[in-house]
Design an enzyme around this catalytic site. Structure first.
Site, PDB file in Angstrom:
ATOM      1  N   HIS A   1      -6.305  -4.142   4.723  1.00 17.56           N
ATOM      2  CA  HIS A   1      -5.826  -5.476   5.099  1.00 17.56           C
ATOM      3  C   HIS A   1      -5.496  -6.292   3.843  1.00 17.56           C
ATOM      4  CE1 HIS A   1      -6.914  -9.563   7.134  1.00 17.56           C
ATOM      5  NE2 HIS A   1      -5.616  -9.355   7.142  1.00 17.56           N
TER       6      HIS A   1
ATOM      7  N   GLU B   1      -9.031  -6.271   2.148  1.00 16.69           N
ATOM      8  CA  GLU B   1     -10.220  -6.054   2.979  1.00 16.69           C
ATOM      9  C   GLU B   1     -10.094  -4.640   3.552  1.00 16.69           C
ATOM     10  OE1 GLU B   1     -10.341  -8.596   6.494  1.00 16.69           O
ATOM     11  OE2 GLU B   1     -12.533  -8.416   6.620  1.00 16.69           O
TER      12      GLU B   1
ATOM     13  N   ASN C   1     -10.358 -12.817   9.114  1.00 17.73           N
ATOM     14  CA  ASN C   1      -9.754 -13.527  10.255  1.00 17.73           C
ATOM     15  C   ASN C   1     -10.772 -13.958  11.302  1.00 17.73           C
ATOM     16  OD1 ASN C   1      -6.989 -13.847   9.603  1.00 17.73           O
ATOM     17  ND2 ASN C   1      -6.836 -11.618   9.666  1.00 17.73           N
TER      18      ASN C   1
HETATM   19  P1  NAD Z   1       6.629  -9.692  10.393  1.00 14.41           P
HETATM   20  O1  NAD Z   1       7.004 -10.113  11.767  1.00 14.41           O
HETATM   21  O2  NAD Z   1       7.012 -10.560   9.223  1.00 14.41           O
HETATM   22  O3  NAD Z   1       7.213  -8.216  10.078  1.00 14.41           O
HETATM   23  C1  NAD Z   1       7.071  -7.120  10.916  1.00 14.41           C
HETATM   24  C2  NAD Z   1       8.214  -6.131  10.619  1.00 14.41           C
HETATM   25  O4  NAD Z   1       7.991  -4.956  11.402  1.00 14.41           O
HETATM   26  C3  NAD Z   1       9.599  -6.667  10.980  1.00 14.41           C
HETATM   27  O5  NAD Z   1      10.460  -6.518   9.868  1.00 14.41           O
HETATM   28  C4  NAD Z   1      10.035  -5.769  12.137  1.00 14.41           C
HETATM   29  O6  NAD Z   1      11.444  -5.517  12.147  1.00 14.41           O
HETATM   30  C5  NAD Z   1       9.256  -4.498  11.840  1.00 14.41           C
HETATM   31  N1  NAD Z   1       9.111  -3.632  12.999  1.00 14.41           N
HETATM   32  C6  NAD Z   1       8.955  -3.979  14.308  1.00 14.41           C
HETATM   33  N2  NAD Z   1       8.891  -2.873  15.071  1.00 14.41           N
HETATM   34  C7  NAD Z   1       8.995  -1.802  14.238  1.00 14.41           C
HETATM   35  C8  NAD Z   1       9.012  -0.391  14.432  1.00 14.41           C
HETATM   36  N3  NAD Z   1       8.907   0.134  15.646  1.00 14.41           N
HETATM   37  N4  NAD Z   1       9.167   0.406  13.344  1.00 14.41           N
HETATM   38  C9  NAD Z   1       9.295  -0.123  12.100  1.00 14.41           C
HETATM   39  N5  NAD Z   1       9.285  -1.473  11.861  1.00 14.41           N
HETATM   40  C10 NAD Z   1       9.141  -2.285  12.912  1.00 14.41           C
HETATM   41  O7  NAD Z   1       5.041  -9.460  10.423  1.00 14.41           O
HETATM   42  P2  NAD Z   1       3.985  -9.594   9.206  1.00 14.41           P
HETATM   43  O8  NAD Z   1       3.571 -11.013   9.076  1.00 14.41           O
HETATM   44  O9  NAD Z   1       4.554  -8.874   8.016  1.00 14.41           O
HETATM   45  O10 NAD Z   1       2.735  -8.818   9.827  1.00 14.41           O
HETATM   46  C11 NAD Z   1       2.691  -7.397   9.862  1.00 14.41           C
HETATM   47  C12 NAD Z   1       1.251  -6.936  10.065  1.00 14.41           C
HETATM   48  O11 NAD Z   1       0.449  -7.436   8.979  1.00 14.41           O
HETATM   49  C13 NAD Z   1       0.589  -7.441  11.349  1.00 14.41           C
HETATM   50  O12 NAD Z   1      -0.290  -6.472  11.831  1.00 14.41           O
HETATM   51  C14 NAD Z   1      -0.178  -8.679  10.856  1.00 14.41           C
HETATM   52  O13 NAD Z   1      -1.276  -8.988  11.695  1.00 14.41           O
HETATM   53  C15 NAD Z   1      -0.634  -8.198   9.494  1.00 14.41           C
HETATM   54  N6  NAD Z   1      -0.949  -9.256   8.530  1.00 14.41           N
HETATM   55  C16 NAD Z   1      -0.198 -10.393   8.500  1.00 14.41           C
HETATM   56  C17 NAD Z   1      -0.507 -11.391   7.575  1.00 14.41           C
HETATM   57  C18 NAD Z   1       0.310 -12.662   7.506  1.00 14.41           C
HETATM   58  O14 NAD Z   1      -0.127 -13.629   6.865  1.00 14.41           O
HETATM   59  N7  NAD Z   1       1.481 -12.718   8.125  1.00 14.41           N
HETATM   60  C19 NAD Z   1      -1.560 -11.215   6.676  1.00 14.41           C
HETATM   61  C20 NAD Z   1      -2.304 -10.015   6.715  1.00 14.41           C
HETATM   62  C21 NAD Z   1      -1.987  -9.041   7.659  1.00 14.41           C
END
Ligand code: NAD
Length: 287
Positions: free
Chosen positions: A141, A153, A191
């Site tokens: 994470h 994490e 979280n």
């Molecule tokens: P985001 O919406 O910015 O990006 C997700 C990406 O995944 C998009 O570009 C989308 O096109 C792509 N995607 C969707 N379906 C797909 C598929 N079938 N195959 C390949 N790519 C695909 O989301 P994010 O904020 O980058 O979050 C991603 C993960 O990281 C989540 O699990 C989130 O909980 C976790 N996370 C987010 C944060 C944050 O602050 N945003 C922090 C830590 C962890």
């Protein structure tokens, strides 16, 4: 550990692009995959501008920046991850979607490869069960934005092999991160504590206790945080915040984790924060 040379990253959004950048900056090869080619282009654009900021601050040379970019390949096909030693999944926070991705990756990557999820809250044990290699599935994470935030994490699923867990922790350190270890509980540690605070800020906003600006300023100056909880929620993505609250609510079964109706309504309206130009605040000019 020495065996990890090629790292696949699935999802080129804010987290995936940042993770690929961190990998390539640490002189490892990255393959960044996304279903959407425009998301890949946006991801590469954000990597280029982040590297340019490091160059202008003097913490990276132009040559290092060029070399970093040359270590990142883009693809719209998960099949191109077949040679990866480790794949880090960073698709949206949906268990259904992660199930599809992990079972597909399990078929594609070599038997020795490790599969990691950047999930914010979903059970690593359950994600591992979508594969035939649960002992090689682990939580990794990263914090947002990955190039700047120091923490990874690490989460052990019930079946995660100890050597696999240590390999991933060593890798995170090689990427310049500090590692904490969490058990596989809803929301893990970061979280579990952060999201209820953000949810409470939405409840205070919904109840009209103060304006969004005053809630944020109160928490920023009153508790010495770099940004207020509503600004942070817009930065994380309101869809991600809501998905995490739902995992906490469902997984821990306590009504104190009930997602704030105002947060639900914003997500229903498509107000997802910075990434859509509108969340608690408006960012139209920043897009
Ligand atoms: P985001 O919406 O910015 O990006 C997700 C990406 O995944 C998009 O570009 C989308 O096109 C792509 N995607 C969707 N379906 C797909 C598929 N079938 N195959 C390949 N790519 C695909 O989301 P994010 O904020 O980058 O979050 C991603 C993960 O990281 C989540 O699990 C989130 O909980 C976790 N996370 C987010 C944060 C944050 O602050 N945003 C922090 C830590 C962890």
């Amino acid at each position: 550990m020495a065996s990890i040379k090629l790292i696949g990253v699935v999802g080129a959004g804010q987290m995936g692009a940042g993770i690929a950048q961190v990998v390539a900056t640490s002189k490892l090869q990255a393959v960044l995959a996304d279903v959407d080619s425009s998301a890949l282009n946006r991801g590469m654009k954000s990597i280029r501008s982040s590297l340019a900021r490091f160059v202008s601050k003097g913490s990276l040379s132009q040559e290092e920046s060029d070399a970093t970019l040359s270590r990142i390949q883009m693809t719209v096909s998960l099949n191109d991850l077949s040679d990866a030693d480790l794949v880090i999944e960073a698709v949206p926070e949906s268990e259904e979607l992660k199930k599809r991705i992990f079972s597909e990756l399990d078929r594609i990557v070599k038997p020795s490869a490790i599969l990691a999820s950047n999930t914010s809250s979903i059970s690593i044990t359950r994600i591992a069960s979508f594969t035939q290699r649960p002992q090689q599935v682990v939580g990794m994470h990263f914090m947002n934005p990955p190039p700047l935030m120091k923490l990874v994490e690490s989460i052990r699923g019930l079946q995660t092999d100890e050597a696999v867990f240590n390999t991933v922790c060593d890798l995170a350190r090689r990427l310049g991160k500090t590692v904490t270890c969490s058990r596989d509980y809803p929301g893990f540690v970061v979280n579990r504590i952060l999201m209820p605070m953000i949810n409470e800020a939405f409840i205070a906003l919904q109840e009209g206790v103060a304006t969004a600006e005053d809630i944020d300023m109160g928490m920023k100056l009153g508790t010495n945080q770099p940004m207020g909880p509503l600004t942070l929620a817009d930065f994380i993505g309101l869809d991600t915040c809501l998905a995490i609250m739902r995992v906490l609510h469902h997984g821990l079964g306590d009504s104190k984790y009930r997602p704030c109706p105002l947060l639900v309504q914003y997500v229903d309206a498509g107000w997802l924060g910075r990434k859509t130009g509108r969340g608690v605040y408006s960012y139209r000019s920043a897009l």
